[in-house]
Design a protein around this motif. Sequence first.
Motif, PDB file in Angstrom:
ATOM      1  N   ASN A  42       0.829  -1.210   0.000  1.00 45.06           N
ATOM      2  CA  ASN A  42       0.000   0.000   0.000  1.00 45.06           C
ATOM      3  C   ASN A  42       0.862   1.258   0.000  1.00 45.06           C
ATOM      4  N   ASP A  46       1.001   3.958  -2.918  1.00 44.15           N
ATOM      5  CA  ASP A  46       0.663   5.330  -2.527  1.00 44.15           C
ATOM      6  C   ASP A  46       1.731   6.302  -3.024  1.00 44.15           C
ATOM      7  N   SER A  47       3.007   5.980  -2.807  1.00 44.53           N
ATOM      8  CA  SER A  47       4.103   6.839  -3.245  1.00 44.53           C
ATOM      9  C   SER A  47       4.126   6.969  -4.767  1.00 44.53           C
ATOM     10  N   SER A  49       1.658   6.569  -6.914  1.00 48.38           N
ATOM     11  CA  SER A  49       0.508   7.319  -7.427  1.00 48.38           C
ATOM     12  C   SER A  49       0.707   8.822  -7.269  1.00 48.38           C
ATOM     13  N   PHE A  94      -4.933   4.075  -7.497  1.00 51.07           N
ATOM     14  CA  PHE A  94      -5.897   4.557  -6.512  1.00 51.07           C
ATOM     15  C   PHE A  94      -6.945   3.495  -6.187  1.00 51.07           C
ATOM     16  N   ARG A  97      -5.280   1.016  -3.888  1.00 53.40           N
ATOM     17  CA  ARG A  97      -5.134   1.615  -2.556  1.00 53.40           C
ATOM     18  C   ARG A  97      -6.445   1.577  -1.786  1.00 53.40           C
ATOM     19  N   THR A 170       5.080   2.788   6.586  1.00 48.21           N
ATOM     20  CA  THR A 170       4.596   3.652   5.504  1.00 48.21           C
ATOM     21  C   THR A 170       5.442   4.915   5.382  1.00 48.21           C
ATOM     22  N   ARG A 310       1.955  13.658   2.220  1.00 46.74           N
ATOM     23  CA  ARG A 310       1.588  12.286   2.549  1.00 46.74           C
ATOM     24  C   ARG A 310       2.492  11.754   3.667  1.00 46.74           C
TER      25      ARG A 310
END
Length: 432
Positions: A42, A46-47, A49, A94, A97, A170, A310
Amino acid sequence: MVILFIKNLHLDKAFEIVQHLAFKRKKIVLIFLLYFSITVINAIIDSASVILLVSIFTGGLEDYTSSPLMLKLVTFFEFTPEPSALLLMVFLAFSTRLLLFFTIQIFDGVMSAKIRQRLQEKISYSFLRSNWLDMCQWRIGEAIGVNTMEAELATKYLTSVIKAVYFLITTLIMLLAAVWLDWKVTLMLLALVSPFVLILQWIFSIQSKLSKKIATTRKEFSADITERLHSYLHILANNNYDYYYNSGVDQQKKMTRLQILLTYFLTITGSFNIILPTIALLSIYIWSNFSQDFLEYIEVIASIGVLGTRISTQLNGTIASFGNLSRLSGSLDSVGKALQLKKISTKSLIDKSISSIYLNKVNFKLNQKKILSNISLKINIGQPLVVSGNSGKGKTTLINLISGIYSPDNDSIFYVDKSGKKYNSKKYYVNN
């Protein structure tokens, strides 16, 4: 500093509580391996995207050769993606995620419920199966408070450990992504915010101390109120409501003062996701005014900046989780104490009729104080027996020893059946 920081979290006490919960080790290891694998995936998605989005909105779709960010992506993927393919990648990232987010949230909720259930069951069993002398040290209200409020807070502590690891993983992955984009800019920003780690360590140590004081005060308040309700008829008879009310809620002022003080420190730790980006933005502003090559870095700075928001969110989650550990650690003492109560020894039922009870030089100590010494006596079932003496001389203690509620310091009390067979009171009990 790191050792002191970890010490303030009281993880050793949490580990002892987890051992008492007796979850199946292999099952737990497999579950957490899956959970943290999902966490890593995840964070990577996330990074990626975020970087893709910045690339799209800074003109990378028009001419990737003029975009430092797109050049890095093309080099990394080893092919030049079409604009439509790039948009599809963002959409899929996305969507993935979202699915992983639901999975993580459901896991957190289920795990919290399971830990709370097991913990409260274990505490209840510990109270009901504890040695009578140890249980007498607990006030009824205090025991109820430990099995309800303190167990709930201890559960939040244990789930916060999981959350802290999740946010920490994360945060580190996103930091690595920022370093990959431009390690100089990333390290510069990290250097600016690193002094705040020392401030956090100081805040967490204070929160830990306040938490312990609040937990102690909360238990005392629960015990005071329970005793007032238990003596309600006595209060009515005395017709002195104000006195009993004031003495019952005496701990409230202290608890309120401590909670307000704790709120101040929680507010500081909770605002770090605003403080850190503010410092970073101020630094970028100063750089833009004193550096001629600032525009050459604008796309990378934008990417690291968006990624930084983020990171700050995840970092704030990490800080909040560690803050919860220090805030909730005060409940671990009482919960651990409840789980470690000395269990009453398992006794076998005597299935034959008892004709007499034989006491041979009975010795008994309570809190290292000698209560009875060298008491010898024979009691014949069915024959009257009168035990007299001044208050506090051990009459009730002797009866509790004979009935098996207490255990003598030595093997000195025996139940004798009609055939003359002796049964040690430490190993056997009778129903009548």
